[in-house]
Enzyme design. Sequence first.
Site, PDB file in Angstrom:
ATOM      1  CD  GLU A  66      14.697   2.371   3.140  1.00 41.89           C
ATOM      2  OE1 GLU A  66      13.711   3.018   2.727  1.00 41.89           O
ATOM      3  OE2 GLU A  66      15.673   2.073   2.442  1.00 41.89           O
ATOM      4  N   PRO A  69      17.580  -5.685   6.612  1.00 44.55           N
ATOM      5  CG  PRO A  69      17.228  -7.434   5.119  1.00 44.55           C
ATOM      6  CD  PRO A  69      17.236  -5.958   5.207  1.00 44.55           C
ATOM      7  CD1 TRP A  98      13.360  -8.330  -2.247  1.00 39.20           C
ATOM      8  CD2 TRP A  98      11.994  -8.869  -0.556  1.00 39.20           C
ATOM      9  NE1 TRP A  98      12.777  -9.532  -2.562  1.00 39.20           N
ATOM     10  CE2 TRP A  98      11.919  -9.884  -1.535  1.00 39.20           C
ATOM     11  CE3 TRP A  98      11.211  -8.992   0.598  1.00 39.20           C
ATOM     12  CZ2 TRP A  98      11.097 -11.013  -1.407  1.00 39.20           C
ATOM     13  CZ3 TRP A  98      10.395 -10.110   0.730  1.00 39.20           C
ATOM     14  CH2 TRP A  98      10.342 -11.116  -0.258  1.00 39.20           C
ATOM     15  CG  HIS A 130      11.861  -1.822   0.669  1.00 35.79           C
ATOM     16  ND1 HIS A 130      12.869  -1.045   0.150  1.00 35.79           N
ATOM     17  CD2 HIS A 130      11.233  -1.056   1.579  1.00 35.79           C
ATOM     18  CE1 HIS A 130      12.850   0.144   0.742  1.00 35.79           C
ATOM     19  NE2 HIS A 130      11.872   0.157   1.621  1.00 35.79           N
ATOM     20  N   GLY A 161      14.295  -3.611  -8.426  1.00 36.49           N
ATOM     21  CA  GLY A 161      15.439  -4.339  -7.903  1.00 36.49           C
ATOM     22  C   GLY A 161      16.546  -4.347  -8.936  1.00 36.49           C
ATOM     23  CE1 TYR A 177      10.116  -1.902 -18.723  1.00 35.96           C
ATOM     24  CE2 TYR A 177      11.792  -0.674 -17.509  1.00 35.96           C
ATOM     25  CZ  TYR A 177      11.325  -1.241 -18.693  1.00 35.96           C
ATOM     26  OH  TYR A 177      12.070  -1.139 -19.826  1.00 35.96           O
ATOM     27  CG  ASP A 213      13.481   8.251 -13.453  1.00 35.88           C
ATOM     28  OD1 ASP A 213      13.722   8.696 -12.317  1.00 35.88           O
ATOM     29  OD2 ASP A 213      13.259   7.045 -13.670  1.00 35.88           O
ATOM     30  CE  LYS A 220       8.539   4.017 -10.087  1.00 37.49           C
ATOM     31  NZ  LYS A 220       9.767   3.702  -9.313  1.00 37.49           N
ATOM     32  CE1 TYR A 324      16.806   7.561   1.600  1.00 34.77           C
ATOM     33  CE2 TYR A 324      16.118   5.282   1.887  1.00 34.77           C
ATOM     34  CZ  TYR A 324      16.042   6.483   1.201  1.00 34.77           C
ATOM     35  OH  TYR A 324      15.208   6.588   0.116  1.00 34.77           O
TER      36      TYR A 324
END
Lengths: 654, 654
Positions: A66, A69, A98, A130, A161, A177, A213, A220, A324
């Site tokens: 990942e 930018p 993003w 993203h 976000g 969401y 969660d 999702k 990451y």
Amino acid sequence: MVNQVQRGDGSWQSCKSDSSGASNSSESSKESSRSSTPVLDVDRSDRLRDKMRRRMESGDRWFSLEFFPPRTASGAVNLISRFDRMGTGGPLFIDITWHPAGDPGSDKETSSLMIASTAVNYCGLESILHLTCCNQTKEKISGYLAKAKHLGLKNIMALRGDPVGADWEEEEGGFNYATDLVKHIRSEFDDYFDICVAGYPTGHPEAESYEEDLRHLKEKVDAGADFIITQLFFRADTFLKFLDDCRAIGITCPILPGIFPIQGYQSLRQLVKLSKLEVPEEITRVIEPIKDNDAAIRNYGIKQAVEMCRVLLDSGKVPGLHFYTLNREVATMEVLRQLGLWIEDPRRPLPWAVSAHPKRKVEDVRPIFWASRPKSYIYRTQDWDEFPNGRWGNSSSPAFGELNDYYLFYLKSKSSKDALLKMWGDELMSEESVYEVFTCYITAQPNRSGHKVMCLPWNDEPLAPETNLLKDELEKVNRRGVLTINSQPNINGKPSTDPIAGWGPAGGYVFQKAYLEFFTSSENVNALLKVLKKYEPRVNYHIVNVHGRNLTNAPDMQPNAVTWGIFPGREIVQPTVVDPDSFMYWKDEAFALWIEQWAKLYEDESPSRMIIKYIHDNYFLVNLVDNDFPLESCLWKVIDDMFELLDATPEPKD
Amino acid sequence: MVNQVQRGDGSWQSCKSDSSGASNSSESSKESSRSSTPVLDVDRSDRLRDKMRRRMESGDRWFSLEFFPPRTASGAVNLISRFDRMGTGGPLFIDITWHPAGDPGSDKETSSLMIASTAVNYCGLESILHLTCCNQTKEKISGYLAKAKHLGLKNIMALRGDPVGADWEEEEGGFNYATDLVKHIRSEFDDYFDICVAGYPTGHPEAESYEEDLRHLKEKVDAGADFIITQLFFRADTFLKFLDDCRAIGITCPILPGIFPIQGYQSLRQLVKLSKLEVPEEITRVIEPIKDNDAAIRNYGIKQAVEMCRVLLDSGKVPGLHFYTLNREVATMEVLRQLGLWIEDPRRPLPWAVSAHPKRKVEDVRPIFWASRPKSYIYRTQDWDEFPNGRWGNSSSPAFGELNDYYLFYLKSKSSKDALLKMWGDELMSEESVYEVFTCYITAQPNRSGHKVMCLPWNDEPLAPETNLLKDELEKVNRRGVLTINSQPNINGKPSTDPIAGWGPAGGYVFQKAYLEFFTSSENVNALLKVLKKYEPRVNYHIVNVHGRNLTNAPDMQPNAVTWGIFPGREIVQPTVVDPDSFMYWKDEAFALWIEQWAKLYEDESPSRMIIKYIHDNYFLVNLVDNDFPLESCLWKVIDDMFELLDATPEPKD
């Protein structure tokens, strides 16, 4: 009639129905668009979730990377280079984050959309963009998605976000969401995109509870997501428990752990603040004492990540690891190397860098001229609807787009103007000064001011290994003003696994005709043409100047295969050709680079600039092919004969 | 910008306009239908008058052959064989005469239309169909022309024909003269057809005068004819004078002399009666004394024709010679040999027999299975709109038409039922009897009743020279019940001029993977499958029985290249593949041939018939490819290992 085909390993698969010999004459017309043979690399045609499925079936693990930018133009140039370098290690995909504040959907070179598009188109990497949805209208989101699709992006990470403002109100008919975004993508784009969503191994910081969660995550996924990537965590069992809990409530899609190798004390503190995660005691206990020792922390971070990943992989439940990178290379690559997941010896599916735009997925043949400038080739052909597959073909060769901006962002030299002047000479005395630059580039010897010439206008990298094989011959000819910019040796059936010349699947054989391309003076060209008569038809040539005056002996102006490979169970692959039509497009670029990258380093009207301009205006670009690939290349002898003729001929009087 | 390209020989030709580097971005979309590279043989795409023009420019002479349609079905089979044989000598074209009484435009196998169509489609010969117009309506004529075009014919010889009845009246709006037909063809079909008309070196017998007939000829040419073929004549200067006279009145098109080697006394007399020509005294003086000696007359005829043709060729005004064969071979071939025009050593443009139907002109790849049955392949693919070029491709493989008439005329065995029984056994004792037949075919040794086996149901000719190289290995395996029907050795870069394996232009290299295809028992197949596991992935296999049960290890069911060639200045040509989909169509044909050509020789329910039927119902058809073409073929070892395994295994008890 049995319609199944039993594979050699005993498993059965369904045949295509008409291969059981049906011969209904009403279907006997051949369809007018034949699929090409997906020859060498199933990964080029499969979508991401299918690539994952295949690997999960075969037990091959993968990794992904990942990035965020960049903020500046030069940061973007560096990031693209990083993509190229890290791409060789074999990530299954990369993703680009993003951030609404950064104009992420714009055409700026630094936007998330452009960066992700570049990764796909120019670096050939499967990429996830993203996309955050809160505070966005549906139209805006659909606009981003349509643009992403057009650019070649096929995967979206759907996120809510961070809402603007401390409090946040649900909007009527808006995106409240991530689930809403997932639904929207499926509704507007059906199954076009692979969709991934975020999971939180200890629950989202704002969730009412861990269980809530989890239910939210299931929502999702049920809305249409294909897989999950999780937030980072510090203990393997944190993730494994989360994984089990997901499975227990019926989430069946792949769940990929997000790995963050600790890279520094401050960066860890910053991360903890943003993610609201707790650093386990066993980690703080080690880090606190060495908090001022960045190197020690980095080493520890690597060790900790490797150990944790090993536990994850050994569980048998983790098919891939998601890193990451924070846009950095070293730590991630080291972890992956220690895990044995980093591909040290990448095999090339084709001799040139493949683009990952879906419309280019069957592209398997290109003109050789752009061998050192594949990004330029991709740029100049970006408007094509179809790409050559199998054969290059002829007379309907389409036009190439202009390279209308030599400042085209990603084609900028990585070197600064100062560096270039040092390499190429801050003052040129004569054409021979230019010959010297080429010679130093070939030999990797320092120039007369002690600098190594690491690149030329046509080659932003040092000599490729294959070209290095020809170093001695290349040096000889460059010294005398045969300024080579592209070449390849002849190859008569080397194994496709050859470390220097090989490409494609293992078990095959690769072949090449010897090729040489160079700039040289018109005096040399006159002599060359006389010499070439003796070598017909063994040697094909094409000679052109900046004004378009050209001569060739290509039979019927047809493309000439110069690289090809034979593989088990496959049709022939012929990835490079010398095509007379394309050469005329290439020459515009090749000549222009003298001016755009070299002449313009000097002041207008300066002698140095005039020298380069003289070469641009008067030299010819020549390409030569030796068709007799089983024999030692005769091209060096052609050049020798040319010089012999010149040496024997008195200077003309004009 | 200069748009011209100077060829290596100094001549200039115009470039395609966008190859001077124009890059109008509005034209940057690639056209969706790319032309293939017309790789190997310009003759495949050029029309007849352009083929002539090229040869006239280069000074290469040609010859052509005229035939008349046969009267019987077996006469037609013989004529087609004659086309195949005489086609190897390299005629530029052949033509077929038209006789209204013989139903020349019908679908009968003996009609002019069907014979000409067969010559084009199945024998790959450029062909001219004669067409006479008097006593025909325009609709009828247009119908014939449309049908001819549909069948693939591109050239018409426009003739008036002999009017019915002694007197003849001009018809209002009808075809009174050949000129009317020429005009009609141009008006209805524009420039589609090349049109040729007849010339009479001493004037048409019914013309008012020689000069009148010349004017009439000019009218025909001005109406749109492309060239002239003349009636026969006996003296070179007769023709040369006529040629000069034609040029003098402004006829500029090619004028080809019709040559008739005298073949017998009676045939000469008959000819003279029909043509109303006078035989010169110098000929009658020789012939009369030997009129009962056919051999002597034939020899004289050959000598006379050779001498006359030499004078014609030496004049420099005669680019090609047109022979009236009267459907016979020997005399014409002898004359052409003596003139040095007969090609002794024909080079194949491709390894398989090319069809001359215009819609097939870019066809350059086929499955290997029909190597011995190219006419069947052409028949079964005749409804396709497009033909594979470059690559075979995959999943959209079209259906093959059924070979729904095993009595399909031109695929009938040339041998009579009696001859076949002698070769294949009028009584079979067991499966081993069948093995013996195969073995005798391979070895060319007589069978147990003393007859040579000249053909098999799958191969109407004896072993091809290339297959003959493998004779010993083939004999061994056939003896033991591996009944081979197709094979090729591996070839690793032989020159394309190799007399046995070569094809395509000179100066290239041809390659092959070793291939073997055979019928064998299911017991053998069980052992074979075990053996093949050891040879993966080097050996690709496909095994199928008549019911369609099949097993293959073809990766992704993709076609596998088994023959390819590299040529100077060209893209790769890959003319044969092993394609899993096509194999399923081929197997229908291969299995059916057991019954249609062999079993049916015997009485229903006879033991011999039951044996063949047993093989048909229970044996498998196997194809094997050894991908490792630079190494000696391992396929014989695969078979050896299979037998070794069988020999070591006790008989199963079922």
